[in-house]
Design a protein around this motif. Structure first.
Motif, PDB file in Angstrom:
ATOM      1  N   ALA A 179       1.085  -1.210  -0.106  1.00 31.26           N
ATOM      2  CA  ALA A 179      -0.401   0.241  -0.018  1.00 31.26           C
ATOM      3  C   ALA A 179       1.031   1.521   0.405  1.00 31.26           C
ATOM      4  O   ALA A 179       0.366   2.475  -0.658  1.00 31.26           O
ATOM      5  N   ASP A 180       2.300   1.413   0.545  1.00 33.49           N
ATOM      6  CA  ASP A 180       2.490   2.736   0.885  1.00 33.49           C
ATOM      7  C   ASP A 180       3.571   2.668  -0.537  1.00 33.49           C
ATOM      8  O   ASP A 180       3.897   4.305  -1.642  1.00 33.49           O
ATOM      9  N   PHE A 181       3.718   1.758  -1.522  1.00 29.61           N
ATOM     10  CA  PHE A 181       4.282   1.769  -3.165  1.00 29.61           C
ATOM     11  C   PHE A 181       3.115   2.148  -3.542  1.00 29.61           C
ATOM     12  O   PHE A 181       3.682   2.387  -4.754  1.00 29.61           O
ATOM     13  N   VAL A 182       1.954   1.965  -3.905  1.00 32.34           N
ATOM     14  CA  VAL A 182       0.911   2.538  -4.346  1.00 32.34           C
ATOM     15  C   VAL A 182       0.998   4.304  -4.569  1.00 32.34           C
ATOM     16  O   VAL A 182       0.446   4.703  -4.948  1.00 32.34           O
ATOM     17  N   ARG A 183       1.827   4.864  -3.141  1.00 30.20           N
ATOM     18  CA  ARG A 183       1.425   6.018  -2.775  1.00 30.20           C
ATOM     19  C   ARG A 183       2.208   7.048  -3.991  1.00 30.20           C
ATOM     20  O   ARG A 183       2.321   8.005  -3.970  1.00 30.20           O
ATOM     21  N   VAL A 184       3.766   6.372  -4.254  1.00 31.44           N
ATOM     22  CA  VAL A 184       4.213   6.947  -5.278  1.00 31.44           C
ATOM     23  C   VAL A 184       4.994   5.956  -6.284  1.00 31.44           C
ATOM     24  O   VAL A 184       4.232   4.856  -6.578  1.00 31.44           O
ATOM     25  N   ASP A 185       5.763   6.689  -7.483  1.00 25.52           N
ATOM     26  CA  ASP A 185       5.754   6.294  -8.896  1.00 25.52           C
ATOM     27  C   ASP A 185       7.213   5.551  -8.160  1.00 25.52           C
ATOM     28  O   ASP A 185       8.475   6.722  -8.696  1.00 25.52           O
ATOM     29  N   VAL A 186       7.976   5.089  -7.821  1.00 25.97           N
ATOM     30  CA  VAL A 186       9.300   4.015  -8.464  1.00 25.97           C
ATOM     31  C   VAL A 186      10.013   3.094  -9.438  1.00 25.97           C
ATOM     32  O   VAL A 186      10.755   3.161  -8.678  1.00 25.97           O
ATOM     33  N   ARG A 187       9.401   3.393 -10.126  1.00 32.45           N
ATOM     34  CA  ARG A 187       9.314   2.612 -11.654  1.00 32.45           C
ATOM     35  C   ARG A 187      10.787   3.437 -11.705  1.00 32.45           C
ATOM     36  O   ARG A 187      11.080   4.997 -12.181  1.00 32.45           O
ATOM     37  N   GLY A 188      11.986   2.112 -12.332  1.00 34.62           N
ATOM     38  CA  GLY A 188      12.861   2.608 -12.517  1.00 34.62           C
ATOM     39  C   GLY A 188      13.296   3.333 -11.499  1.00 34.62           C
ATOM     40  O   GLY A 188      14.504   4.069 -11.930  1.00 34.62           O
ATOM     41  N   LYS A 189      13.391   3.759 -10.333  1.00 31.26           N
ATOM     42  CA  LYS A 189      14.191   4.559  -8.930  1.00 31.26           C
ATOM     43  C   LYS A 189      14.538   3.689  -7.930  1.00 31.26           C
ATOM     44  O   LYS A 189      14.085   1.929  -8.080  1.00 31.26           O
ATOM     45  N   VAL A 190      15.314   3.934  -7.538  1.00 31.18           N
ATOM     46  CA  VAL A 190      16.586   3.134  -6.302  1.00 31.18           C
ATOM     47  C   VAL A 190      14.776   4.256  -5.158  1.00 31.18           C
ATOM     48  O   VAL A 190      14.816   4.955  -5.020  1.00 31.18           O
ATOM     49  N   ALA A 191      14.865   3.086  -4.483  1.00 34.47           N
ATOM     50  CA  ALA A 191      12.999   3.764  -3.262  1.00 34.47           C
ATOM     51  C   ALA A 191      13.858   3.627  -1.739  1.00 34.47           C
ATOM     52  O   ALA A 191      14.715   2.187  -1.900  1.00 34.47           O
ATOM     53  N   VAL A 192      13.402   4.163  -1.407  1.00 33.06           N
ATOM     54  CA  VAL A 192      14.319   4.190   0.184  1.00 33.06           C
ATOM     55  C   VAL A 192      12.994   4.358   0.976  1.00 33.06           C
ATOM     56  O   VAL A 192      12.157   4.500   1.271  1.00 33.06           O
ATOM     57  N   VAL A 193      13.048   3.049   2.372  1.00 31.26           N
ATOM     58  CA  VAL A 193      11.989   3.217   3.042  1.00 31.26           C
ATOM     59  C   VAL A 193      12.987   2.693   4.405  1.00 31.26           C
ATOM     60  O   VAL A 193      13.919   2.603   3.698  1.00 31.26           O
ATOM     61  N   SER A 194      11.675   2.615   5.467  1.00 34.53           N
ATOM     62  CA  SER A 194      11.679   2.503   6.552  1.00 34.53           C
ATOM     63  C   SER A 194      11.929   1.305   7.307  1.00 34.53           C
ATOM     64  O   SER A 194      10.846   0.290   6.521  1.00 34.53           O
TER      65      SER A 194
END
Length: 385
Positions: free
Chosen positions: A112-127
């Protein structure tokens, strides 16, 4: 590297150190070998030194080798502009180098957290926190991220395991590093890893003729990369040696194994190997005592395990509680049906860090005394073989 014991107790310098018999002497001698990562020279030097100490007490020793595949981080980082930010590859991460914009994912990395932003082709940073690392990674992959950075939820960096191989580089970093990675900023995530077979060695000390012990005292000798491992777990190792010293000339010495496990930091592998390869010995044990991180007084000594041993501890005047907390070398024995006690003083601030150079010899010896008293109580109330 500066090697320290508890300041008020530090009396000897390393150069010219002669073979001593005190816990303090032993700690100084072993710490000079550096981190005791399984398969390393420091690990073998420490084992050889301790083997000599058991033999000097009149025990025989036996080495039992085993091999396993190990994941190693060869040096991983993130370059953000002119900054080179270091971290630790999570075990089972893919290796590789990717350059892409950063995207800070809100929350802890649920789908659900990933639905809120567009991470395609990016380096995702999570807690870090709330859900396993592998679930964060699956969510990142499903959303199209090309790399994942997990930020610690407390000060400092961390090491972790995904639990299964993934096809994306995953790096664990400190909050400071996480804060330096800004949304939209191009970064280069570099995860350098290798997988190779490692030879590990368990060391067993015992009196001549003892093939079926009633009690087994264990502690892991290995440490994590970069950590000298004074508290984790030279403290437990020296406590086992001190129990062996106290047992000399008593019935306990002829009814015990004293075992220094290897490979604990890679998944309790030394204790698992012993349980698997020595089923008859394990089946005959009345008690397994595991001593892990007992040299720094984060909390008063915790002694916990199954009810019969807890009752024996209380009869011996040692406070104990029922329960099986912690993931340490008592676990494989408990799973095999052996009553266990876990001796522990909590996770100190230098846990798995280069600063793990501190231990208090007095706390180590107090732990050994408690284990010695409980073991004698167990034997006094158990039928002789």
């Amino acid at each position: 590297m500066k090697l320290l014991l508890w300041p008020a107790l530090l009396a000897l310098s390393l150069p010219g150190l002669s073979l001593g018999t005190s816990t303090q002497d032993h700690a100084q001698a072993v710490l000079k070998f550096g981190p005791r990562v399984t398969g390393s020279a420091g690990n073998e030097q420490a084992r050889s030194y301790l083997e000599a100490q058991f033999r000097a007490l009149g025990y025989q020793t036996r080495r039992e080798s085993f091999t396993y595949p190990r994941f190693d981080d060869l040096g991983s980082d993130v370059r953000a502009g002119e900054q080179l930010l270091t971290g630790n590859a999570l075990q089972d991460s893919a290796g590789g180098e990717v350059t892409a914009p950063v995207i800070q994912v809100p929350g802890v990395g649920t789908p659900a957290d990933f639905v809120r932003v567009d991470v395609r082709g990016k380096v995702a940073v999570v807690s870090r926190g709330q859900i396993p690392f592998i679930e964060k990674t699956r969510a990142a992959l499903a959303a199209g991220a090309v790399g994942l950075v997990i930020v610690n939820n407390s000060a400092g960096d961390f090491r972790g395991t995904l639990g299964q191989r993934v096809e994306v580089p995953v790096l664990g970093v400190s909050p400071t590093v996480g804060a330096a990675m800004k949304d939209g900023q191009p970064v280069t995530l570099r995860v350098r890893v290798s997988q190779s077979n490692v030879q590990a060695v368990n060391l067993i000390a015992f009196k001549a003729g003892v093939g079926q012990p009633d009690v087994l005292f264990g502690a892991h000798l290995d440490s994590v990369p970069g950590a000298p491992g004074a508290n984790d777990n030279l403290s437990g190792t020296l406590a086992v040696l001190d129990v062996a010293r106290r047992a000399v000339g008593t019935p306990l010495s002829a009814r015990s194994f004293f075992l220094l496990f290897d490979g604990e930091e890679d998944g309790l592998l030394g204790s698992r190997a012993f349980v698997k390869d020595s089923p008859e010995v394990v089946k005959g044990l009345k008690a397994m005592f595991n001593l892990d991180m007992v040299g720094v007084n984060v909390m008063p000594l915790s002694v916990s395990g199954e009810a019969p041993l807890v009752e024996a501890a209380r009869r011996a005047g040692v406070e104990a509680s029922e329960g099986t907390p912690g993931s340490s070398d008592q676990v494989p024995f408990r799973q095999a049906g052996v009553p266990t006690l876990f001796f522990h003083r909590g996770l100190d601030a230098n846990y798995h860090q280069p600063g793990d150079t501190l231990l208090d010899p007095a706390l180590v010896e107090q732990t050994a005394e408690a284990a010695f008293r409980i073991a004698n109580e167990v034997l006094n109330t158990a039928p002789l073989r």
